[in-house]
Motif scaffolding. Structure first.
Motif, mmCIF file in Angstrom:
data_model
loop_
_atom_site.group_PDB
_atom_site.id
_atom_site.type_symbol
_atom_site.label_atom_id
_atom_site.label_comp_id
_atom_site.label_asym_id
_atom_site.label_seq_id
_atom_site.Cartn_x
_atom_site.Cartn_y
_atom_site.Cartn_z
ATOM 1 N N THR A 1 0.827 -2.543 0.327
ATOM 2 C CA THR A 1 1.710 -3.000 1.469
ATOM 3 C C THR A 1 3.035 -2.257 1.471
ATOM 4 O O THR A 1 3.375 -1.810 2.581
ATOM 5 C CB THR A 1 1.950 -4.592 1.472
ATOM 6 O OG1 THR A 1 0.503 -5.212 1.504
ATOM 7 C CG2 THR A 1 2.655 -4.871 2.471
ATOM 8 N N GLN B 1 -1.082 -7.637 7.268
ATOM 9 C CA GLN B 1 -2.089 -8.635 6.282
ATOM 10 C C GLN B 1 -2.354 -9.977 6.862
ATOM 11 O O GLN B 1 -3.669 -10.313 6.784
ATOM 12 C CB GLN B 1 -1.415 -8.598 4.992
ATOM 13 C CG GLN B 1 -2.247 -9.057 3.691
ATOM 14 C CD GLN B 1 -1.660 -8.674 2.330
ATOM 15 O OE1 GLN B 1 -0.410 -8.162 2.453
ATOM 16 N NE2 GLN B 1 -2.089 -8.797 1.473
ATOM 17 N N ASP C 1 -3.538 -3.314 7.091
ATOM 18 C CA ASP C 1 -3.102 -4.154 5.828
ATOM 19 C C ASP C 1 -3.953 -5.293 5.566
ATOM 20 O O ASP C 1 -4.076 -6.427 6.136
ATOM 21 C CB ASP C 1 -1.761 -4.624 5.653
ATOM 22 C CG ASP C 1 -1.317 -4.901 4.387
ATOM 23 O OD1 ASP C 1 -2.345 -4.848 3.449
ATOM 24 O OD2 ASP C 1 -0.136 -5.148 4.134
#
Ligand SMILES: Nc1ncnc2c1ncn2[C@@H]1O[C@H](COP(=O)(O)OP(=O)(O)OP(=O)(O)O)[C@@H](O)[C@H]1O
Ligand SMILES: [Mg+2]
Length: 351
Positions: A43, A82, A158
């Motif tokens: 990340t 994410q 992500d």
């Protein structure tokens, strides 16, 4: 020349060096995956490419232009996060339109762009639905549409499918791959799921501890890993300690203890060797046969999985079992493990 180029990029958080002198070259139009365990710096690397984080050292260039000092909103990138953050209080249309409105696009042009994008991600007719009235997969498609509607040159993803259950994730993997191919946009996908990376990406960079261990095609990564960590991380594998006995042209023989004297083609060694060197030999479970070989063993455990079965074979003198995957008939009694010398993976031994 590569489209996205990351050169000697370093990122520290206090004492933690989260990204350690990473080099990465991503070709234009590629589906590129960054694969590695939790906390390895995926990340952080993605956020630096997006411009949400500044590197402590090194250069990130996109399409030949250095991005140092260029703010996130001026980069030709967009990111799907994410935890796919879409606005729960906005409907699907407004979620997708959000970024375009900030660009000051006219009303009709905006509607046309959003409708076309919703059709691309198979959400046509769902513009009026509130985001909290959608399934996980639909929400994920809204997040994708919102990032793609801005027509980025590079889409940064992500762990975009991390929150979905297995079946939906597999379906979205196929969709995402087809979408990438049809749009021709460069995708950089972060995942810790090796099957996801193998099935979707053209190129995979395997990361661990802030470093890139290997960059290769899915097949090469699986068949020709360059170190034990990569071999272990990508799929199941059996390791055997060995020493190089003799090198004669293209033919190498190794002394592999319980396996006996094992021939290995010279090209299996992607590194320098000399007689007497300690090396690791590795075999994928599906490359081992249960009959016709030279190593006596017995089956300690078997599990039937439909088109193939998994076995744990015990060899006298070896504590861990040898993992074998076979689609042949279930073995009866003792087995004789064998393999093709061309399937042996040779790796450097590192203490
Ligand atoms: N803002 C921050 N401040 C301090 N440390 C951080 C920060 N962001 C990340 N780290 C640390 O940097 C390392 C890499 O984190 P990163 O989020 O890049 O990992 P990751 O590979 O994305 O992991 P995951 O798969 O769990 O998402 C970790 O040790 C993490 O704790
Ligand atoms: Mg992460």
């Amino acid at each position: 020349m590569s489209f996205l180029s990351v050169t000697r990029v370093i990122k520290r958080f206090g004492d933690v060096e989260a990204v350690k002198a990473v080099d990465l070259e991503v070709p234009r139009g590629a589906f590129f995956a960054l694969l590695g365990p939790s906390g390895c710096g995926k990340t952080t690397l993605l956020r630096m490419i997006a411009g949400f984080e500044q590197p402590d050292d090194g250069v990130i260039a996109i399409d030949g232009v250095a991005m140092n000092g260029v703010p996130a909103h001026q980069r030709p990138t967009n990111m799907v996060f994410q935890s796919y953050a879409i606005f729960p209080h906005l409907n699907v249309f407004d979620n997708v339109a959000y970024g375009l409105r900030r660009d000051g696009l006219g009303k009709d042009a905006l509607r046309a762009r959003v409708e076309a994008m919703l059709a691309t991600v198979r959400l046509e007719g769902m513009g009026a639905r509130r985001a909290d009235q959608l399934s996980g997969g639909q929400r994920q498609r809204v997040a994708l549409a919102r990032a793609l509607v801005k027509q980025p040159k590079i889409l940064l993803l992500d762990e975009p499918l991390g929150a979905l259950d297995k079946r939906l994730r597999e379906q979205m993997q196929v969709e995402l791959r087809a979408l990438q191919k049809s749009l021709g946009i460069t995708f950089l996908l972060v995942t810790h799921d090796q099957e996801e990376a193998l099935s979707m990406a053209d190129h995979i960079a395997v990361m661990n501890g802030g470093r890139i261990l290997q960059i290769a095609s899915p097949r090469d990564l699986y068949e020709r890993p360059n170190c034990r960590e990569v071999a272990d991380f990508i799929g199941e594998i059996n390791f055997f300690h060995a020493s190089v006995k003799e090198i004669a042209g293209d033919n190498v023989t190794c002394n592999a203890g319980l396996l006996g004297i094992v021939p290995v083609p010279r090209r299996a060694f992607g590194f320098a060797i000399a007689a007497g060197d300690h090396v690791l030999l590795a075999l994928r479970p599906e490359r081992i046969t249960l009959s016709g070989g030279t190593v006596a063993g017995e089956i300690a455990a078997a599990s039937f999985l439909g088109e193939r079965s998994h076995y744990h074979a015990r060899i006298a003198g070896r504590s861990e079992p040898v993992f074998v995957a076979s689609s042949g008939p279930a073995p009866q009694g003792p087995v004789m493990l064998g393999w093709n010398p061309a399937d042996v993976i040779a790796l450097p031994f590192v203490e």
